[in-house]
Design a protein around this motif. Structure first.
Motif, short mmCIF file in Angstrom:
data_model
loop_
_atom_site.label_atom_id
_atom_site.label_comp_id
_atom_site.label_asym_id
_atom_site.label_seq_id
_atom_site.Cartn_x
_atom_site.Cartn_y
_atom_site.Cartn_z
N UNK A 236 0.83 -1.21 0.00
CA UNK A 236 0.00 0.00 0.00
C UNK A 236 0.86 1.26 0.00
N UNK A 237 1.91 1.27 0.81
CA UNK A 237 2.81 2.42 0.84
C UNK A 237 3.49 2.62 -0.52
N UNK A 238 3.90 1.53 -1.13
CA UNK A 238 4.54 1.60 -2.45
C UNK A 238 3.55 2.11 -3.48
N UNK A 239 2.31 1.62 -3.44
CA UNK A 239 1.29 2.07 -4.39
C UNK A 239 0.99 3.56 -4.23
N UNK A 240 0.94 4.03 -2.98
CA UNK A 240 0.67 5.44 -2.73
C UNK A 240 1.75 6.33 -3.32
N UNK A 241 3.01 5.96 -3.10
CA UNK A 241 4.12 6.75 -3.65
C UNK A 241 4.12 6.71 -5.17
N UNK A 242 3.85 5.53 -5.72
CA UNK A 242 3.83 5.38 -7.17
C UNK A 242 2.68 6.16 -7.79
N UNK A 243 1.56 6.22 -7.10
CA UNK A 243 0.40 6.96 -7.60
C UNK A 243 0.72 8.44 -7.77
N UNK A 244 1.45 9.01 -6.81
CA UNK A 244 1.85 10.42 -6.89
C UNK A 244 2.76 10.65 -8.09
N UNK A 245 3.75 9.77 -8.26
CA UNK A 245 4.71 9.91 -9.36
C UNK A 245 4.00 9.80 -10.71
N UNK A 246 3.13 8.81 -10.85
CA UNK A 246 2.44 8.59 -12.12
C UNK A 246 1.48 9.74 -12.45
N UNK A 247 0.87 10.31 -11.41
CA UNK A 247 -0.04 11.44 -11.64
C UNK A 247 0.73 12.64 -12.18
N UNK A 248 1.90 12.91 -11.60
CA UNK A 248 2.74 14.02 -12.08
C UNK A 248 3.17 13.76 -13.52
N UNK A 249 3.59 12.52 -13.81
CA UNK A 249 4.00 12.16 -15.17
C UNK A 249 2.83 12.34 -16.14
N UNK A 250 1.63 11.94 -15.71
CA UNK A 250 0.45 12.04 -16.56
C UNK A 250 0.13 13.50 -16.90
N UNK A 251 0.19 14.38 -15.89
CA UNK A 251 -0.11 15.80 -16.11
C UNK A 251 0.91 16.43 -17.07
N UNK A 252 2.19 16.13 -16.83
CA UNK A 252 3.23 16.69 -17.71
C UNK A 252 3.08 16.15 -19.14
N UNK A 253 2.74 14.85 -19.25
CA UNK A 253 2.57 14.25 -20.56
C UNK A 253 1.41 14.88 -21.31
N UNK A 254 0.33 15.18 -20.61
CA UNK A 254 -0.83 15.85 -21.23
C UNK A 254 -0.44 17.22 -21.77
N UNK A 255 0.30 17.98 -20.96
CA UNK A 255 0.74 19.31 -21.37
C UNK A 255 1.68 19.24 -22.56
N UNK A 256 2.59 18.26 -22.53
CA UNK A 256 3.56 18.12 -23.61
C UNK A 256 2.87 17.73 -24.92
N UNK A 257 1.90 16.83 -24.84
CA UNK A 257 1.23 16.39 -26.04
C UNK A 257 0.36 17.48 -26.65
N UNK A 258 -0.28 18.25 -25.79
CA UNK A 258 -1.11 19.35 -26.28
C UNK A 258 -0.24 20.48 -26.87
N UNK A 259 0.99 20.62 -26.30
CA UNK A 259 1.86 21.64 -26.81
C UNK A 259 2.49 21.28 -28.14
#
Length: 259
Positions: A236-259
């Protein structure tokens, strides 16, 4: 678009680097389990690692070949992984709960666990009915209490306190301490002359037959659940940390693709 592709390639490289340790960790848990009957916590790690590996490869291929369809597929798949992680985290936190600290019955950290301290969902779905019959059969066929034979042969309370035994061994391979059984020899515990000190069903279920022991006891099921909870907290602790990292990656990827 070129800058976006470079950025997306870097982001996919990050998720790829994350997926490989997850797969290795899952495999390590599988091969280092105390027995084949231990709670199979390596499966979520392997599934998560393989999912991220597939997502990363799709994203890298899309970024390197500049295939926008693959990049959108990458974002959609990554979003599904994030939602899945969030759902597992939410449901797992709500369902897998209970007091699994155990009772230090002899001092020295030697603990026994009670089944009724765990959630009803765990009792019904992990160790209830046919589930437990399968687990019990696995334990017997793989001699889950075999390691404790030397311990039982030489045992006294001092050695018991110093021993490093799993919750499964403490719950399945000997009668509960509160029953009042007396150690007799390598394979037998006897009822004292004054009788047992408890009417608990576990005390009645104990049998010196090495294929029966306390496998039918609530303490054995509780020991299994305690081992599961210990591993689940780490996942659970590992999943929580990974969730934060993947969310940041997802947001940046969305911005990059739209740009």
């Amino acid at each position: 678009m070129g800058v976006s592709n470079v950025l997306l390639g870097l982001l996919n490289s990050i998720t790829l680097c994350i997926s490989l340790p997850l797969i290795l960790a899952g495999y390590f848990l599988k091969v280092t389990a105390d027995s084949p009957c231990d709670p199979v916590l390596y499966k979520p790690l392997l599934a998560l690692g393989l999912s991220l590996l597939a997502v990363s490869l799709i994203g890298l291929l899309g970024a390197c070949c500049r295939i926008k369809l693959l990049l959108w597929l990458y974002l959609i798949t990554l979003f599904i992984v994030i939602v899945g992680l969030l759902a597992c985290l939410s449901v797992g936190s709500a369902v897998v709960k209970g007091n699994d600290r155990g009772q230090d019955v002899l001092g020295g950290g030697v603990k026994e666990y009670e089944l009724n301290t765990f959630s009803g969902w765990l009792r019904n779905n992990l160790v209830g009915g046919s589930h437990w019959e399968d687990i019990k059969s696995c334990m017997i066929s793989h001699d889950a209490c075999g390691k404790i034979e030397t311990f039982r042969t030489l045992m006294d309370f001092v050695m018991l306190k110093r021993s490093k035994r799993t919750s499964i061994e403490m719950g399945c391979c000997k009668p509960p301490v509160h029953c009042g059984y007396e150690y007799e020899n390598a394979t037998n515990w006897k009822v004292p002359a004054k009788g047992l000190t408890s009417e608990d069903q576990d005390c009645k279920n104990w049998n010196n037959n090495f294929e029966i022991l306390c496998y039918n006891c609530g303490s054995c099921k509780a020991g299994y659940l305690a081992l599961f909870m210990k591993g689940w907290r780490k996942v659970t602790m590992l999943n929580g940390a990974l969730l934060v990292v993947l969310f940041v990656v997802f947001v940046i990827a969305c911005c990059a693709l739209r740009g």
